[in-house]
Design an enzyme around this catalytic site. Structure first.
Site, PDB file in Angstrom:
ATOM      1  N   TYR A 154      40.781   7.646  16.459  1.00  0.00           N
ATOM      2  CA  TYR A 154      42.054   8.341  16.241  1.00  0.00           C
ATOM      3  C   TYR A 154      42.136   9.616  17.083  1.00  0.00           C
ATOM      4  CZ  TYR A 154      45.853  10.832  13.983  1.00  0.00           C
ATOM      5  OH  TYR A 154      47.021  11.525  13.754  1.00  0.00           O
ATOM      6  N   LYS A 158      44.712  10.700  20.260  1.00  0.00           N
ATOM      7  CA  LYS A 158      45.561  11.884  20.245  1.00  0.00           C
ATOM      8  C   LYS A 158      45.232  12.830  21.396  1.00  0.00           C
ATOM      9  CE  LYS A 158      48.292  10.902  16.920  1.00  0.00           C
ATOM     10  NZ  LYS A 158      49.729  10.705  17.196  1.00  0.00           N
ATOM     11  N   THR A 191      52.286  12.045   4.652  1.00  0.00           N
ATOM     12  CA  THR A 191      52.901  10.811   5.135  1.00  0.00           C
ATOM     13  C   THR A 191      52.076   9.622   4.667  1.00  0.00           C
ATOM     14  OG1 THR A 191      51.621  10.840   7.190  1.00  0.00           O
ATOM     15  CG2 THR A 191      53.746  11.996   7.201  1.00  0.00           C
TER      16      THR A 191
END
Length: 287
Positions: A154, A158, A191
């Site tokens: 991840y 990014k 989220t």
């Protein structure tokens, strides 16, 4: 700000930050095309299918934009996945890197010639401050065959997003193209991606972090909307919130190594072009 007459494409607009961004743009007059894996989840917008994991899906989406003669004012590269086991995309790339970076690289390159040339067009890339924790990006193993961890996958995706966003703006300006590329982050947002962690320990840690510095998606989306719409938003910095959760000011933070390494940017660009088959030559009119 008023967005009447503008068209925005928002990836991942079916939930979370993408949905908030799409709703806010639409509420201010923009026509929003929601680029989502499941169009039924974004029925309030003009929803088109897009699976960023699959480069064939990316090409089909871009081909539709061209076929319909759509002009784009804002492209928000928001969709992302995280905390996934090692899986491969249909083209053979590790799924987190393929979705978060390679898919957006290809989409951006294929849509550049549909961006308006009035000087207001924006491309917004959604990053993460976690990039600071990665000192090296391995571009020789895009399938993660030599070692894999969910967190590293991840953060690497990014970091690549941030490097790409900066390099794209540099190349656009050097080529005299009237499009800006900005990078922004939401801080720790409440989220679905952050809420649906598989382990009990992970969920407990996230609950503590959310209590300390988290913010709801409606507020976490502010830096993304600022980057997409405000004439004063700057490129070359990382637009995002303060750790203080009560502060909704958008700060322009300096970007630190390795995201500022020009050699890394050059190599990432070449690797991404080879992997996606998208030759993003900004000195030419793209077709």
């Amino acid at each position: 700000m008023d967005q009447t007459g503008r068209t925005a494409i928002v990836t991942g607009a079916g939930s979370g930050l993408g949905q908030v961004v799409a709703r806010q743009l639409a509420a201010r007059g923009a026509h929003v095309i929601a680029a989502v894996r499941n169009p039924a989840r974004a029925a309030e917008f003009e929803a088109w299918p897009l699976d960023l994991l699959d480069l064939d899906s990316v090409r089909a989406f871009a081909a539709r934009v061209h076929a319909e003669g759509r002009e784009i004012d804002v492209l928000v590269n928001n969709a992302g996945i995280g905390n996934r086991p090692r899986e491969l995309s249909p083209q053979g790339f590790e799924s987190t890197f393929a979705t978060n970076f390679l898919g957006h690289f290809a989409l951006t390159g294929l849509l550049l010639d549909r961006m308006r040339t009035d000087g207001r067009a924006r491309i917004v890339h959604v990053g993460s401050n976690l990039y600071r924790h990665m000192k090296k990006l391995d571009l020789d193993d895009l399938a993660a065959e030599r070692g894999f961890s969910k967190g590293r996958a991840y953060i690497g995706s990014k970091l690549a997003t941030l490097v790409f966003g900066l390099e794209l703006d540099r190349r656009l300006q050097a080529a005299g193209r009237p499009i800006r590329s900005l990078v922004a982050h939401p801080g720790l947002a409440d989220t679905p991606m952050n809420a649906n962690l598989p382990s009990r320990a992970g969920r407990a840690f996230m609950a503590l972090a959310q209590a300390a510095i988290g913010r709801p998606a409606e507020r976490a989306a502010i830096p993304l909307l600022y980057a997409a719409t405000d004439p004063g938003a700057r490129a070359g910095v990382f637009l995002g919130p303060h750790l203080r959760r009560s502060d909704d000011t958008v700060y322009a933070d300096p970007i630190v190594a390795p995201a500022t390494d020009p050699a890394l940017a050059e190599r990432l660009w070449r690797v991404a072009q080879t992997a996606t088959g998208v030759d993003m030559r900004l000195d030419l009119q793209l077709s």
